[in-house]
Design a protein around this motif. Structure first.
Motif, short mmCIF file in Angstrom:
data_model
loop_
_atom_site.label_atom_id
_atom_site.label_comp_id
_atom_site.label_asym_id
_atom_site.label_seq_id
_atom_site.Cartn_x
_atom_site.Cartn_y
_atom_site.Cartn_z
N GLY A 28 47.34 33.25 46.32
CA GLY A 28 48.49 33.50 47.20
C GLY A 28 49.08 34.88 46.95
N ASP A 29 50.41 34.93 46.77
CA ASP A 29 51.07 36.22 46.57
C ASP A 29 51.41 36.50 45.11
OD1 ASP A 29 53.06 34.38 46.20
OD2 ASP A 29 54.44 35.20 47.71
N LEU A 30 50.75 35.80 44.18
CA LEU A 30 50.99 36.06 42.76
C LEU A 30 50.60 37.49 42.41
CD1 LEU A 30 49.67 32.88 40.89
CD2 LEU A 30 52.03 33.69 40.98
N SER A 31 51.41 38.12 41.58
CA SER A 31 51.08 39.46 41.08
C SER A 31 50.89 39.40 39.57
CB SER A 31 52.17 40.46 41.45
OG SER A 31 53.42 40.05 40.93
N PHE A 32 50.12 40.35 39.04
CA PHE A 32 49.72 40.31 37.64
C PHE A 32 49.94 41.66 36.97
CE2 PHE A 32 47.50 36.97 39.80
CZ PHE A 32 47.54 35.90 38.92
N ASP A 33 50.06 41.59 35.62
CA ASP A 33 50.25 42.79 34.81
C ASP A 33 48.97 43.22 34.11
OD1 ASP A 33 53.30 42.89 35.03
OD2 ASP A 33 52.99 40.88 34.20
N PHE A 34 47.95 42.38 34.17
CA PHE A 34 46.67 42.68 33.53
C PHE A 34 45.62 41.75 34.12
CE2 PHE A 34 43.72 41.59 29.90
CZ PHE A 34 43.01 42.79 29.93
N ALA A 35 44.40 42.27 34.31
CA ALA A 35 43.28 41.44 34.76
C ALA A 35 42.09 41.69 33.86
CB ALA A 35 42.93 41.75 36.22
N PHE A 36 41.27 40.66 33.68
CA PHE A 36 40.21 40.70 32.69
C PHE A 36 39.03 39.87 33.17
CE2 PHE A 36 38.24 38.72 28.87
CZ PHE A 36 37.83 39.87 28.20
N SER A 37 37.82 40.30 32.82
CA SER A 37 36.64 39.50 33.11
C SER A 37 35.53 39.85 32.12
CB SER A 37 36.15 39.74 34.54
OG SER A 37 35.08 38.86 34.85
N PHE A 38 34.88 38.82 31.59
CA PHE A 38 33.81 39.01 30.60
C PHE A 38 32.68 38.03 30.90
CE2 PHE A 38 32.45 38.09 26.00
CZ PHE A 38 31.52 39.11 25.99
N ILE A 39 31.45 38.53 30.85
CA ILE A 39 30.21 37.78 31.12
C ILE A 39 30.30 36.96 32.40
CG2 ILE A 39 29.20 37.83 28.81
CD1 ILE A 39 30.35 35.10 28.22
N VAL A 40 30.80 37.62 33.45
CA VAL A 40 30.93 36.98 34.76
C VAL A 40 30.23 37.80 35.83
CG1 VAL A 40 32.56 36.21 36.54
CG2 VAL A 40 33.11 35.87 34.11
N PHE A 41 30.65 39.05 36.01
CA PHE A 41 30.04 39.90 37.03
C PHE A 41 28.57 40.16 36.77
CE2 PHE A 41 34.47 41.89 37.84
CZ PHE A 41 34.79 40.85 38.70
N GLN A 42 28.12 40.01 35.52
CA GLN A 42 26.71 40.22 35.22
C GLN A 42 25.82 39.18 35.90
OE1 GLN A 42 26.74 39.79 30.89
NE2 GLN A 42 25.91 37.73 31.08
N HIS A 43 26.42 38.11 36.42
CA HIS A 43 25.66 37.06 37.10
C HIS A 43 25.66 37.22 38.62
CE1 HIS A 43 25.17 34.87 33.39
NE2 HIS A 43 26.47 34.78 33.21
N ILE A 44 26.43 38.14 39.15
CA ILE A 44 26.56 38.26 40.60
C ILE A 44 25.49 39.21 41.15
CG2 ILE A 44 28.07 39.00 42.49
CD1 ILE A 44 30.45 38.13 40.83
N PRO A 45 24.66 38.77 42.09
CA PRO A 45 23.53 39.57 42.54
C PRO A 45 23.86 40.57 43.65
CG PRO A 45 23.41 37.43 43.57
CD PRO A 45 24.61 37.40 42.65
#
Length: 239
Positions: free
Chosen positions: A134-151
């Motif tokens: 929705g309209d939630l806002s964030f102060d930090f975003a993070f991702s680990f061993i996730v995008f390496q699976h997206i083709p």
């Protein structure tokens, strides 16, 4: 027009496949597919690996991560939370944590594991966007061993654009991608395990195209290619 229609159809198909594949993996052995170091994880040992990762990747990098803010006053976003392996540890640092994952199977398990962690929230997203937030806002975003699976580089870039839309100005997006672009190590076009590689040039272009500044990177050419994208406090004005 035909190309745009084909692209939308490809993205829609990929969403369904990622969800189906990760639901299947979650049913088979969720902890193993989140951390493939072993099968038959003990729950305590499994979550201890998340604590170690957070200590190494977040706690040791708080100056970059927080950008002058107090972590207890920050709302953090984790993309690809799986069963909450790192989410629980992130909730011990930040005031509020939201995790998203394409797999309903994984999200259901995460909610059980995090039931005693009131400042951690998990959501099933589409696999290509963050509309569920929705309209939630964030102060930090993070991702680990996730995008390496997206083709798909297009889907990864779309995620970056979505994160930009949810981050407050002056906030950091720290994430890992597959950095190996050698043809022999690239995933198949439809593989949701061995994803597409991102080159240094592509990483810089992806930041610029989606409103970020690439402030640091490490591990180019390896499986663990880390990128630090900063959302500027003021958007650039083009003449």
């Amino acid at each position: 027009m035909i190309s745009a229609i084909a692209d939308r159809a490809r993205v829609a198909w990929l969403r369904r496949k990622m969800r189906s594949d990760w639901d299947r993996r979650g049913r088979e052995d969720a902890m193993y597919y989140v951390n493939t170091a072993r099968r038959g994880w003990d729950e305590h040992e499994f979550f201890a690996t998340g604590e170690r990762n957070v200590a190494e990747l977040i706690s040791a990098d708080l100056e970059s991560v927080c950008q002058g803010r107090s972590p207890s006053a920050m709302r953090a976003l984790e993309i690809g939370c799986g069963v909450g392996r790192m989410t629980r540890a992130l909730a011990g640092i930040f005031g509020e944590v939201h995790g998203v994952d394409v797999s309903g199977e994984m999200v259901g398990r995460a909610r059980q594991f995090l039931r005693d962690t009131p400042n951690a929230h998990v959501h099933r997203n589409s696999g290509t966007d963050l509309a569920v937030l929705g309209d939630l806002s964030f102060d930090f975003a993070f991702s680990f061993i996730v995008f390496q699976h997206i083709p798909s580089r297009r889907v990864i870039s779309r995620y970056v654009r979505e994160v930009h839309g949810h981050l407050r100005p002056g906030s950091m997006f720290k994430f890992q991608v597959q950095g190996c672009t050698a043809p022999s190590l690239q995933g198949l076009r439809n593989d949701t395990w061995l994803g597409v590689g991102i080159s240094e040039h592509e990483a810089a272009r992806m930041a610029a195209e989606n409103g970020f500044v690439l402030v640091r990177s490490s591990g180019a050419g390896s499986q663990y290619y880390w990128l630090w994208y900063l959302k500027p406090r003021e958007e650039p004005h083009w003449s």
